[in-house]
Write a protein that holds these residues in place. Structure first.
Motif, mmCIF file in Angstrom:
data_model
loop_
_atom_site.group_PDB
_atom_site.id
_atom_site.type_symbol
_atom_site.label_atom_id
_atom_site.label_comp_id
_atom_site.label_asym_id
_atom_site.label_seq_id
_atom_site.Cartn_x
_atom_site.Cartn_y
_atom_site.Cartn_z
ATOM 1 N N CYS A 116 0.848 -1.193 0.000
ATOM 2 C CA CYS A 116 0.000 0.000 0.000
ATOM 3 C C CYS A 116 0.880 1.239 0.000
ATOM 4 O O CYS A 116 1.690 1.424 0.907
ATOM 5 C CB CYS A 116 -0.878 0.039 1.251
ATOM 6 S SG CYS A 116 -1.775 -1.464 1.522
ATOM 7 N N TRP A 117 0.686 2.073 -1.003
ATOM 8 C CA TRP A 117 1.455 3.312 -1.049
ATOM 9 C C TRP A 117 0.928 4.268 0.020
ATOM 10 O O TRP A 117 -0.290 4.435 0.158
ATOM 11 C CB TRP A 117 1.400 3.903 -2.455
ATOM 12 C CG TRP A 117 2.405 3.235 -3.359
ATOM 13 C CD1 TRP A 117 3.669 3.661 -3.616
ATOM 14 C CD2 TRP A 117 2.243 2.001 -4.084
ATOM 15 N NE1 TRP A 117 4.311 2.778 -4.457
ATOM 16 C CE2 TRP A 117 3.467 1.753 -4.762
ATOM 17 C CE3 TRP A 117 1.213 1.071 -4.220
ATOM 18 C CZ2 TRP A 117 3.676 0.636 -5.570
ATOM 19 C CZ3 TRP A 117 1.411 -0.048 -5.023
ATOM 20 C CH2 TRP A 117 2.629 -0.264 -5.685
ATOM 21 N N VAL A 118 1.856 4.834 0.774
ATOM 22 C CA VAL A 118 1.489 5.621 1.952
ATOM 23 C C VAL A 118 1.287 7.087 1.573
ATOM 24 O O VAL A 118 2.129 7.691 0.906
ATOM 25 C CB VAL A 118 2.602 5.506 3.030
ATOM 26 C CG1 VAL A 118 2.249 6.339 4.255
ATOM 27 C CG2 VAL A 118 2.829 4.049 3.394
ATOM 28 N N LYS B 64 -3.361 7.804 4.557
ATOM 29 C CA LYS B 64 -4.142 7.032 3.585
ATOM 30 C C LYS B 64 -3.257 5.958 2.939
ATOM 31 O O LYS B 64 -2.048 6.146 2.782
ATOM 32 C CB LYS B 64 -4.684 7.954 2.507
ATOM 33 C CG LYS B 64 -5.731 8.896 3.022
ATOM 34 C CD LYS B 64 -6.727 9.238 1.927
ATOM 35 C CE LYS B 64 -7.936 9.949 2.500
ATOM 36 N NZ LYS B 64 -7.561 11.077 3.391
ATOM 37 N N PHE B 65 -3.911 4.849 2.565
ATOM 38 C CA PHE B 65 -3.177 3.760 1.917
ATOM 39 C C PHE B 65 -3.792 3.481 0.550
ATOM 40 O O PHE B 65 -5.006 3.337 0.434
ATOM 41 C CB PHE B 65 -3.238 2.501 2.788
ATOM 42 C CG PHE B 65 -2.645 2.708 4.150
ATOM 43 C CD1 PHE B 65 -1.266 2.677 4.327
ATOM 44 C CD2 PHE B 65 -3.453 2.981 5.248
ATOM 45 C CE1 PHE B 65 -0.707 2.903 5.571
ATOM 46 C CE2 PHE B 65 -2.901 3.202 6.502
ATOM 47 C CZ PHE B 65 -1.529 3.165 6.670
ATOM 48 N N HIS B 66 -2.941 3.389 -0.468
ATOM 49 C CA HIS B 66 -3.442 3.158 -1.826
ATOM 50 C C HIS B 66 -2.815 1.897 -2.417
ATOM 51 O O HIS B 66 -1.629 1.650 -2.234
ATOM 52 C CB HIS B 66 -3.078 4.327 -2.744
ATOM 53 C CG HIS B 66 -3.561 5.648 -2.245
ATOM 54 N ND1 HIS B 66 -4.796 6.154 -2.544
ATOM 55 C CD2 HIS B 66 -2.960 6.577 -1.444
ATOM 56 C CE1 HIS B 66 -4.942 7.341 -1.973
ATOM 57 N NE2 HIS B 66 -3.844 7.604 -1.297
ATOM 58 N N TYR B 67 -3.627 1.137 -3.169
ATOM 59 C CA TYR B 67 -3.100 -0.051 -3.860
ATOM 60 C C TYR B 67 -2.387 0.315 -5.168
ATOM 61 O O TYR B 67 -1.895 -0.542 -5.868
ATOM 62 C CB TYR B 67 -4.239 -1.020 -4.196
ATOM 63 C CG TYR B 67 -4.890 -1.661 -2.997
ATOM 64 C CD1 TYR B 67 -4.178 -1.868 -1.823
ATOM 65 C CD2 TYR B 67 -6.211 -2.078 -3.050
ATOM 66 C CE1 TYR B 67 -4.778 -2.449 -0.720
ATOM 67 C CE2 TYR B 67 -6.819 -2.671 -1.948
ATOM 68 C CZ TYR B 67 -6.103 -2.854 -0.785
ATOM 69 O OH TYR B 67 -6.706 -3.442 0.286
ATOM 70 N N VAL B 68 -2.423 1.584 -5.506
ATOM 71 C CA VAL B 68 -1.810 2.045 -6.748
ATOM 72 C C VAL B 68 -0.810 3.139 -6.402
ATOM 73 O O VAL B 68 -1.042 3.916 -5.477
ATOM 74 C CB VAL B 68 -2.886 2.614 -7.700
ATOM 75 C CG1 VAL B 68 -2.290 3.030 -9.014
ATOM 76 C CG2 VAL B 68 -3.984 1.598 -7.922
ATOM 77 N N SER B 69 0.303 3.201 -7.161
ATOM 78 C CA SER B 69 1.365 4.116 -6.773
ATOM 79 C C SER B 69 1.061 5.567 -7.096
ATOM 80 O O SER B 69 1.753 6.463 -6.649
ATOM 81 C CB SER B 69 2.661 3.717 -7.461
ATOM 82 O OG SER B 69 2.552 3.964 -8.847
ATOM 83 N N GLN C 296 9.199 5.992 -3.268
ATOM 84 C CA GLN C 296 7.942 6.251 -2.549
ATOM 85 C C GLN C 296 7.787 5.241 -1.415
ATOM 86 O O GLN C 296 8.158 4.073 -1.554
ATOM 87 C CB GLN C 296 6.752 6.110 -3.496
ATOM 88 C CG GLN C 296 6.487 7.348 -4.328
ATOM 89 C CD GLN C 296 5.309 7.137 -5.264
ATOM 90 O OE1 GLN C 296 5.445 6.533 -6.322
ATOM 91 N NE2 GLN C 296 4.142 7.639 -4.883
ATOM 92 N N LEU C 297 7.208 5.703 -0.321
ATOM 93 C CA LEU C 297 7.056 4.840 0.848
ATOM 94 C C LEU C 297 5.856 3.905 0.698
ATOM 95 O O LEU C 297 4.778 4.310 0.268
ATOM 96 C CB LEU C 297 6.872 5.701 2.102
ATOM 97 C CG LEU C 297 6.999 4.942 3.423
ATOM 98 C CD1 LEU C 297 8.425 4.431 3.634
ATOM 99 C CD2 LEU C 297 6.566 5.814 4.589
#
Ligand code: GDP
Length: 529
Positions: free
Chosen positions: A469-471, A521-526, A499-500
């Motif tokens: 998960c992109w932070v 927030k956490f994202h499944y995409v960069s 990217q973290l």
């Protein structure tokens, strides 16, 4: 021909489908209509065949083929058509996502019997999010399948599209008689039992005419009248503008194997499909008609010859003219580079070209200076957006198995990642390297290629990760974020761009983390806004 005319006559698109729906067959038929090939069977399927060889050797074989099928270009009716290959196999989904950043529209192929399948759903979702204009082709009408209306419903619901049929089948499977072309208002009939020949196209301007009964019989004629009435009642009228905005998807029916309904699809496609579209960069929107060249790398292909580490970088031209032997700015490296032998692609060959236009793809020889997403310009600092990374499905530590070859190993990993074979994450805590892939097979491919192309050996070690998960913190300075960084340190890593990333080991731990640190927030995409 003038620059603007060259842009106007280009159509660059991809065909997407679940494996086996008929993508290869349709591609081939389009090339036959375009006169680009002379016989069926000329286009090699890029799909992974199960069989005698091990699956990953099969991937290697496929890699050889996919150079040839990466871009298939042909001319039809004065229009230059570029078809970009999109692997259907789910282990290569990421490749396909990247290719979708270089197309101006897509054709979605659906098997009439199987309906909407898993890969179709995923790929269409990506296109929908990007508002890519889509045409749907329902294939294999010569076989028994789902009822046309039922299938249209399924497409609307599962793919979340707004469809409108531009052709409609007359019967199906054994009773398949032909297609009524709503777009052109004519009828194509299958002739004979061989079901291989197409009778002449017959103009039917009035569905009420007696001629229809003579042609297909009373029963079929009445059914068709009712169905078309229903179509007109239910579905929105086709609007080119809505299609171009990605808000309306026209549907065609046919049988690629029998070349049935393919010409109709192609004729409509060249008329309605978009010419090269403007593209967003981080700095500004770039229009194809601008006179200065810009383009971006969306695919890198390593050569099959392990003695030469040459690679081919595929560049989509967004604006201006790309000329051979002209220095262009490699924006990420801040260096001018020029190319003495850029390749253009045709149906069965590639050739060196002097000049290419927006919409075209050029293949540039590369010895390791490019990575996916790189931008080339005439000097402007511009970075094209839109090649995000998606969270991999599999994660493993990669270890060096030959300490004398660590340099080779790192170089190999670096280059394979640039090619987009997999994603590399470096753990914050101890610097260990983790490889994330979409399919488990990729690990074998990486191991094999590291050894054969770079002379390095590696081993893997399992790592329990559910998702990367992109932070995305609300505020990097607040104490909540600082606490998150401290508490979760052993789950944090950097991706290749620095990217973290939070490597969540289960849906539960992700949920708990989200609850505990609501401002992160956490994202499944960069890439995220
Ligand atoms: P891809 O995996 O989507 O590229 O699918 P292919 O083009 O390789 O087709 C998969 C199989 O379906 C092949 O055996 C084709 O011959 C067959 N096929 C493709 N189109 C049709 C069609 O219109 N009718 C029938 N009956 N079979 C088809």
């Amino acid at each position: 021909m003038k620059f603007l005319d060259e842009i106007k006559r280009r159509r660059t698109f991809g065909i997407i489908s679940h494996p086996d729906a008929g993508k290869t067959t349709l591609t081939e038929k389009l090339l036959l209509f375009g006169g680009a090939i002379n016989e069926a069977g000329a286009v090699k399927s890029n799909k992974i065949k199960k069989g005698a060889t091990s699956d990953f050797m099969e991937i290697e074989r496929q890699r050889g083929i996919s150079v040839a099928t990466s871009v298939l270009a042909f001319e039809y009716d004065g229009i230059k058509i570029n078809i970009l290959d999109t692997p259907g196999h789910k282990d290569f989904a990421e490749d396909t996502f990247r290719t979708l950043t270089a197309v101006d529209s897509v054709i979605v192929v659906i098997d009439v019997a199987k309906g909407v399948e898993e890969q179709t759903e995923k790929l269409v979702e990506v296109c929908r999010m990007r508002n890519i204009p889509m045409i749907v082709f329902i294939n294999k009408m010569d076989r028994e399948g789902k009822d046309a209306f039922e299938l249209l419903d399924e497409i609307e619901q599962k793919l979340k599209l707004t469809v409108t049929p531009l052709s409609f089948p007359i019967g199906m499977g054994y009773d398949f008689k032909g297609i009524y072309n709503i777009w052109e208002k004519n009828i194509n009939l299958f002739s004979g039992d061989s079901r291989k020949n197409i009778e002449e196209t017959i103009e039917i301007n009035d569905l009420e005419s007696e001629e229809l009964n003579t042609l297909i019989g009373n029963k079929a004629a009445n059914t068709l009248r009712e169905e078309i009435e229903l179509v007109e009642g239910i579905y929105p009228k086709f609007s080119n503008e809505d299609y171009l905005k990605g808000e309306l998807q026209p549907v065609f029916f046919g049988s690629a194997l029998n070349s049935f309904g393919v010409r109709e699809l192609l004729d409509c496609f060249v008329e309605i499909a978009p010419k090269p579209r403007p593209k967003n960069s981080e700095e500004r929107l770039v229009l194809p008609e601008e006179d200065k060249f810009t383009g971006f790398v969306f695919k890198i292909h390593a050569n099959m010859d392990p003695n030469h580490r040459n690679r081919l970088a595929f560049v989509k031209i967004v604006s201006g003219e790309f000329k051979r032997n002209t220095p262009y700015l490699h924006v990420r490296h801040k260096k001018k580079v020029k190319f003495s032998s850029p390749n253009a692609f045709f149906a069965e060959k590639k050739e060196i070209v002097d000049i290419s236009y927006p919409g075209d793809i050029v293949g540039l020889q590369d010895t390791g200076t490019f990575k996916i997403g790189d931008t080339l310009t005439e000097g402007e600092i511009l970075n094209y957006k839109g090649i995000p990374s998606f969270s991999p499905e599999h994660f493993r530590y990669i270890n060096n198995a030959d300490p004398l070859k660590s340099k080779q190993l790192f170089k190999g990993i670096d280059q394979l990642m640039d090619e987009g074979v997999a994603q590399l994450f470096t753990l914050e805590l101890n610097g260990r390297k983790v490889i994330g892939t979409v399919g488990a097979l990729q690990y074998e491919v990486i191991q094999y290629r590291l050894e054969h192309e770079y002379g390095a050996k590696c081993t893997y070690e399992n790592l329990n990760v559910y998702k990367a998960c992109w932070v995305d913190p609300e505020d990097k300075k607040n104490s909540e974020y600082k606490e998150f960084l401290r508490v979760k340190q052993r789950y944090l890593a950097k991706d290749k761009r620095g990217q973290l990333v939070f490597l969540a080991d289960s849906p539960f731990s992700l949920q708990m983390t989200q609850q505990k640190y609501p401002s992160v927030k956490f994202h499944y995409v960069s890439e995220f806004e």
